[in-house]
Scaffold this motif. Structure first.
Motif, short mmCIF file in Angstrom:
data_model
loop_
_atom_site.label_atom_id
_atom_site.label_comp_id
_atom_site.label_asym_id
_atom_site.label_seq_id
_atom_site.Cartn_x
_atom_site.Cartn_y
_atom_site.Cartn_z
N ASN A 52 12.07 -2.97 5.11
CA ASN A 52 10.90 -3.74 5.52
C ASN A 52 10.43 -4.62 4.38
O ASN A 52 10.80 -4.43 3.24
N HIS A 53 9.57 -5.58 4.72
CA HIS A 53 8.87 -6.37 3.72
C HIS A 53 7.60 -5.61 3.36
O HIS A 53 6.89 -5.14 4.25
N VAL A 54 7.32 -5.48 2.06
CA VAL A 54 6.14 -4.75 1.62
C VAL A 54 5.32 -5.67 0.72
O VAL A 54 5.84 -6.24 -0.24
N ILE A 55 4.03 -5.81 1.04
CA ILE A 55 3.10 -6.59 0.25
C ILE A 55 2.16 -5.61 -0.45
O ILE A 55 1.49 -4.82 0.22
N VAL A 56 2.15 -5.63 -1.77
CA VAL A 56 1.26 -4.75 -2.54
C VAL A 56 0.13 -5.62 -3.09
O VAL A 56 0.38 -6.58 -3.81
N ILE A 57 -1.10 -5.29 -2.70
CA ILE A 57 -2.26 -6.03 -3.20
C ILE A 57 -3.05 -5.16 -4.17
O ILE A 57 -2.87 -3.94 -4.20
N LEU A 121 9.96 -7.21 -1.75
CA LEU A 121 8.73 -6.69 -2.34
C LEU A 121 7.90 -7.87 -2.85
O LEU A 121 8.38 -8.69 -3.61
N HIS A 122 6.66 -7.94 -2.40
CA HIS A 122 5.74 -9.01 -2.80
C HIS A 122 4.51 -8.35 -3.42
O HIS A 122 3.77 -7.64 -2.73
N VAL A 123 4.29 -8.56 -4.72
CA VAL A 123 3.21 -7.90 -5.44
C VAL A 123 2.19 -8.94 -5.88
O VAL A 123 2.57 -9.98 -6.44
N TYR A 124 0.91 -8.66 -5.65
CA TYR A 124 -0.18 -9.57 -6.03
C TYR A 124 -1.24 -8.78 -6.79
O TYR A 124 -1.59 -7.66 -6.42
N ALA A 125 -1.77 -9.38 -7.86
CA ALA A 125 -2.78 -8.72 -8.69
C ALA A 125 -4.11 -8.58 -7.96
O ALA A 125 -4.83 -7.60 -8.16
N GLY A 126 -4.46 -9.53 -7.12
CA GLY A 126 -5.73 -9.50 -6.39
C GLY A 126 -5.56 -9.11 -4.94
O GLY A 126 -4.52 -8.62 -4.52
N ASP A 128 -5.83 -11.31 -2.34
CA ASP A 128 -5.31 -12.40 -1.52
C ASP A 128 -3.79 -12.46 -1.59
O ASP A 128 -3.20 -12.26 -2.65
N HIS A 129 -3.17 -12.71 -0.43
CA HIS A 129 -1.73 -12.93 -0.39
C HIS A 129 -1.45 -14.02 0.63
O HIS A 129 -2.29 -14.34 1.47
N LYS A 130 -0.27 -14.61 0.55
CA LYS A 130 0.06 -15.76 1.39
C LYS A 130 0.91 -15.39 2.60
O LYS A 130 1.58 -16.26 3.16
N HIS A 131 0.88 -14.15 3.03
CA HIS A 131 1.72 -13.71 4.14
C HIS A 131 0.89 -13.31 5.36
O HIS A 131 1.28 -12.40 6.10
#
Length: 149
Positions: A52-57, A121-126, A128-131
């Motif tokens: 899967n695609h995983v977004i970590v905020i 894997l998409h990791v963001y410090a804050g 907000d994400h673009k997905h």
């Protein structure tokens, strides 16, 4: 009864959002690695890419246990003199995404499939994400850090 083997048409890549606020780094990395490999699906097969695609905020709010602020994360560019040392304390301020990416990479299998799965894997410090357009599902990690309480 024959063993089920997933075919490329059977594979789907879902989107999940994981909030890293006050979650211990190792627990977070283990859960994210499981999602990236697709082990949460009944059609899991170790040789097939069913991940899967995983977004970590909120990567900057992840909890580090023990004395990890002084622990050093090494990286080498491949060139002479290209060894780079960064402590976890510095990385938490400047590049917390690298800490989570490295921890998750260590929990994936060491093969060609892991490189493909790590690209999801998409990791963001804050926060907000673009997905947003992929309509990700929220994945809740129930065990949070004892220090946060």
């Amino acid at each position: 009864m024959k063993t089920f083997t997933p075919k490329p048409a059977d594979l789907s890549h879902d989107w999940y959002v994981v909030d890293a606020s006050d979650v211990v780094l190792g627990r977070l990395a283990a859960q994210v690695a499981t999602l990236l490999r697709g082990k949460n699906k009944p059609t899991f097969a170790p040789h097939a890419d069913s991940g899967n695609h995983v977004i970590v905020i909120n990567a900057s709010k992840v909890a580090l246990t023990g004395n990890k602020d002084g622990k050093v994360l090494y990286a080498h560019s491949g060139r002479p003199g290209g060894l780079r040392r960064d402590s976890y304390g510095e990385l938490m301020q400047h590049n917390p995404e690298r800490i989570i990416t490295t921890a998750v990479k260590g929990m994936l299998p060491k093969n060609k499939l892991a490189k493909v799965q790590l690209t999801r894997l998409h990791v963001y410090a804050g926060e907000d994400h673009k997905h947003q357009s992929q309509q990700p599902t929220e994945f809740k990690i129930t065990q949070v850090s004892q220090q946060a309480k």
